[in-house]
Scaffold this active site. Structure first.
Site, PDB file in Angstrom:
ATOM      1  CB  SER A  90      32.470   9.633 -11.253  1.00 18.54           C
ATOM      2  OG  SER A  90      33.010   9.872  -9.985  1.00 18.54           O
ATOM      3  CE  LYS A 128      37.292  32.259  -3.480  1.00 18.61           C
ATOM      4  NZ  LYS A 128      37.281  30.879  -2.992  1.00 18.61           N
ATOM      5  CG  MET A 188      38.806  19.924  -6.848  1.00 16.16           C
ATOM      6  SD  MET A 188      38.193  19.006  -5.412  1.00 16.16           S
ATOM      7  CE  MET A 188      39.760  18.523  -4.728  1.00 16.16           C
ATOM      8  CG  HIS A 223      36.702  15.555   2.025  1.00 14.51           C
ATOM      9  ND1 HIS A 223      37.462  16.349   1.173  1.00 14.51           N
ATOM     10  CD2 HIS A 223      37.586  14.928   2.840  1.00 14.51           C
ATOM     11  CE1 HIS A 223      38.739  16.215   1.486  1.00 14.51           C
ATOM     12  NE2 HIS A 223      38.845  15.356   2.494  1.00 14.51           N
TER      13      HIS A 223
HETATM   14  C1  GAR Z   1      35.368  13.023  -5.240  1.00 17.73           C
HETATM   15  O1  GAR Z   1      36.069  11.928  -4.718  1.00 17.73           O
HETATM   16  C2  GAR Z   1      35.052  14.024  -4.146  1.00 17.73           C
HETATM   17  O2  GAR Z   1      34.816  13.439  -2.909  1.00 17.73           O
HETATM   18  C3  GAR Z   1      36.315  14.857  -4.126  1.00 17.73           C
HETATM   19  O3  GAR Z   1      36.635  15.020  -5.481  1.00 17.73           O
HETATM   20  C4  GAR Z   1      36.259  13.830  -6.192  1.00 17.73           C
HETATM   21  C5  GAR Z   1      35.553  14.229  -7.461  1.00 17.73           C
HETATM   22  O4  GAR Z   1      35.343  13.095  -8.268  1.00 17.73           O
HETATM   23  N1  GAR Z   1      36.109  16.109  -3.445  1.00 17.73           N
HETATM   24  C6  GAR Z   1      37.010  16.672  -2.646  1.00 17.73           C
HETATM   25  O5  GAR Z   1      38.125  16.206  -2.461  1.00 17.73           O
HETATM   26  C7  GAR Z   1      36.547  17.943  -1.954  1.00 17.73           C
HETATM   27  N2  GAR Z   1      37.473  18.383  -0.979  1.00 17.73           N
HETATM   28  P1  GAR Z   1      34.314  13.139  -9.477  1.00 17.73           P
HETATM   29  O6  GAR Z   1      34.662  14.381 -10.311  1.00 17.73           O
HETATM   30  O7  GAR Z   1      34.556  11.875 -10.244  1.00 17.73           O
HETATM   31  O8  GAR Z   1      32.921  13.230  -8.912  1.00 17.73           O
END
Ligand code: GAR
Length: 196
Positions: A12, A64, A89, A108
């Protein structure tokens, strides 16, 4: 200015960045999606917008450093100056961190340094906080550490569910991330023109 977005899930935030590009509130071109989860929904979004995709499965590599080296090749092929982590992630290793130092940005879903790591929204909800929020920061070798660029608070009302918290936090993310990327790019452009 070309940028690469890295994502592992729904995408998103990736979508919000594309929309800002279309509306020209973000003067950057998303030139590549990098995804470490074959089958993730973000891939469909990139296909729908004709964005080049590099998708890989980390399980197919011994280290990695190996997949990060391939990622670096793709970033060069697509001429990407910045790496924008949007729900990617996975920790960035030094293979990618070194050549892109100061040019990798993360979002984040908490007010860091509170609730780093996985499921920040769940952590904040379980802690019963009345204020949480969103952080955009430069990436270093730590988990959701690195210099903070922007933060925005989100107020949690009595009776808000976890889903309410998630919706409020993501709404803020979708506005804050493109705006912050734009301000980083503008600053960089000014620095470049001063030194020319
Ligand atoms: C988001 O809320 C982002 O902040 C989080 O993953 C989600 C991805 O949502 N990121 C973390 O937690 C990083 N540590 P999305 O795929 O709908 O953009």
């Amino acid at each position: 200015m070309k940028i690469a977005v890295f994502a592992s899930g729904s995408g998103s935030n990736f979508q919000a960045i594309l929309e800002a590009q279309k509306e020209e509130t973000l003067q950057a071109e998303v030139a590549l999606l990098v995804c470490d989860k074959p089958g993730a929904k973000v891939i469909d979004r990139a296909v729908a917008h004709n964005i080049p995709i590099f998708v890989f499965d980390p399980h197919n590599y011994n280290m990695k450093a190996e997949f990060e080296q391939e990622v670096i090749t793709k970033l060069a092929e697509h001429d990407c100056s910045y790496v924008i982590l949007a729900g990617y992630m996975r920790l960035i290793g030094k293979t990618l961190l070194q050549p892109f130092e100061g040019r990798i940005i993360n979002i984040h879903p908490s007010l860091l340094p509170a609730f780093p790591g996985l499921d920040a929204i769940g952590q904040a909800f379980d802690a019963g906080v009345k204020v949480t929020g969103v952080t955009v920061h430069f990436v270093d070798q730590g988990v959701d550490t690195g210099p903070i660029i922007a933060q925005q608070a989100v107020t949690i009302e009595d009776g808000d569910t976890r889903a309410d918290m998630q919706r409020k936090v993501q709404e803020v993310e979708h506005a804050l991330y493109p705006k912050t990327i734009q301000s980083i790019i503008t600053k960089k452009m000014k620095e470049v023109s001063i030194h020319e």
